[in-house]
Design an enzyme around this catalytic site. Sequence first.
Site, PDB file in Angstrom:
ATOM      1  N   ASP A 180     -21.965  10.384  -7.592  1.00 46.28           N
ATOM      2  CA  ASP A 180     -20.761  11.075  -8.040  1.00 46.28           C
ATOM      3  C   ASP A 180     -20.263  10.537  -9.377  1.00 46.28           C
ATOM      4  O   ASP A 180     -20.751   9.506  -9.870  1.00 46.28           O
ATOM      5  CB  ASP A 180     -19.656  10.984  -6.970  1.00 46.28           C
ATOM      6  N   ASN A 218     -11.140   7.070   4.234  1.00 45.36           N
ATOM      7  CA  ASN A 218     -10.946   8.295   5.021  1.00 45.36           C
ATOM      8  C   ASN A 218     -12.275   8.860   5.528  1.00 45.36           C
ATOM      9  O   ASN A 218     -12.339   9.976   6.012  1.00 45.36           O
ATOM     10  CB  ASN A 218     -10.205   9.348   4.185  1.00 45.36           C
ATOM     11  N   HIS A 242     -14.978   9.371   3.620  1.00 51.05           N
ATOM     12  CA  HIS A 242     -15.773  10.165   2.676  1.00 51.05           C
ATOM     13  C   HIS A 242     -17.079   9.452   2.313  1.00 51.05           C
ATOM     14  O   HIS A 242     -17.176   8.235   2.351  1.00 51.05           O
ATOM     15  CB  HIS A 242     -14.967  10.586   1.441  1.00 51.05           C
ATOM     16  N   GLU A 298     -14.684  14.697   0.656  1.00 54.50           N
ATOM     17  CA  GLU A 298     -13.469  14.355   1.382  1.00 54.50           C
ATOM     18  C   GLU A 298     -13.452  15.028   2.768  1.00 54.50           C
ATOM     19  O   GLU A 298     -14.204  15.980   3.005  1.00 54.50           O
ATOM     20  CB  GLU A 298     -12.254  14.810   0.560  1.00 54.50           C
TER      21      GLU A 298
HETATM   22  C1  GLP Z   1     -15.511   5.738  -4.076  1.00 52.49           C
HETATM   23  C2  GLP Z   1     -16.907   6.332  -4.246  1.00 52.49           C
HETATM   24  C3  GLP Z   1     -17.713   6.230  -2.978  1.00 52.49           C
HETATM   25  C4  GLP Z   1     -17.605   4.835  -2.399  1.00 52.49           C
HETATM   26  C5  GLP Z   1     -16.159   4.566  -2.038  1.00 52.49           C
HETATM   27  C6  GLP Z   1     -15.930   3.229  -1.383  1.00 52.49           C
HETATM   28  O1  GLP Z   1     -14.585   6.662  -3.644  1.00 52.49           O
HETATM   29  N1  GLP Z   1     -16.883   7.691  -4.650  1.00 52.49           N
HETATM   30  O2  GLP Z   1     -19.059   6.576  -3.249  1.00 52.49           O
HETATM   31  O3  GLP Z   1     -18.420   4.718  -1.275  1.00 52.49           O
HETATM   32  O4  GLP Z   1     -15.412   4.612  -3.240  1.00 52.49           O
HETATM   33  O5  GLP Z   1     -15.751   2.243  -2.350  1.00 52.49           O
HETATM   34  P1  GLP Z   1     -15.672   0.695  -2.034  1.00 52.49           P
HETATM   35  O6  GLP Z   1     -17.064   0.261  -1.804  1.00 52.49           O
HETATM   36  O7  GLP Z   1     -15.088   0.094  -3.275  1.00 52.49           O
HETATM   37  O8  GLP Z   1     -14.797   0.540  -0.844  1.00 52.49           O
END
Ligand code: GLP
Length: 241
Positions: free
Chosen positions: A67, A136, A138, A143
């Site tokens: 993403d 959440n 995702h 989402e």
């Molecule tokens: C972002 C990314 C996700 C990732 C998530 C969790 O929203 N788009 O791909 O998995 O954060 O991030 P973290 O590893 O910092 O908790």
Amino acid sequence: MKIIISESREEFNGTAADIVRRQIHDKPDSVLGLATGSTPLGLYNLLVCMGIKGDLDFSRIKTFNLDEYKGLSRDHPQSYYHYMYENLFSKINIRDENVNILNGEKADSYRECAEYEKRIKASGGIDLQVLGIGHNGHIGFNEPGTPFDSITDLIDLTDRTIEANSRFFDSPHQVPRQALSMGIKTIMQARNIILLITGGAKARIAAKALRGSITPDVPASVLQLHPFVTVILDKESAAYL
Ligand code: GLP
């Protein structure tokens, strides 16, 4: 679904790095799907070390990132393009032409997403997808409520995601409201998936995603339907499993 609960951060990162190392060793021209966020940073550090030691050759791999924020330039410190070069690509012998990251600056995001989807297919599909999970549930930026048959698309971020990701920006107002993300179907088409989860703040969502009902309300729950998923957790995130 194989679930591995690690005793330490070293073990967590080592287990993940070992899966990626084996993948590249077995198929030197592997197509990897990569995630951003804080969770995979230890994995990327280990891959850099393996590359420096000469234990792993990245010169034939291709990558597709999950993403990217809509509207951030590639050199913006919070763009995922910047993150990937800063933490991995500038430190390993990957070829720039083999790196694929959605471009959040393209005026026509829908076209950018459609072309990305085609590029993934043309590469032969993703061999190993690395995933994190949002608070959440995702995956990528898909989402809650995203249909399981979604493909790469422009997505409106929820307030919860904007708030969670605001820790990387000076204020929540600076967090982009939209992102481009691989779809759930795109992710599920990967031949193998590793899902990385750390921290007590993710314990509830980890239990829901891995043990709860399979529902678009918890996007990561779809992974229960994939035949080759390895979930690596630390003790804190595995507290309610
Ligand atoms: C972002 C990314 C996700 C990732 C998530 C969790 O929203 N788009 O791909 O998995 O954060 O991030 P973290 O590893 O910092 O908790």
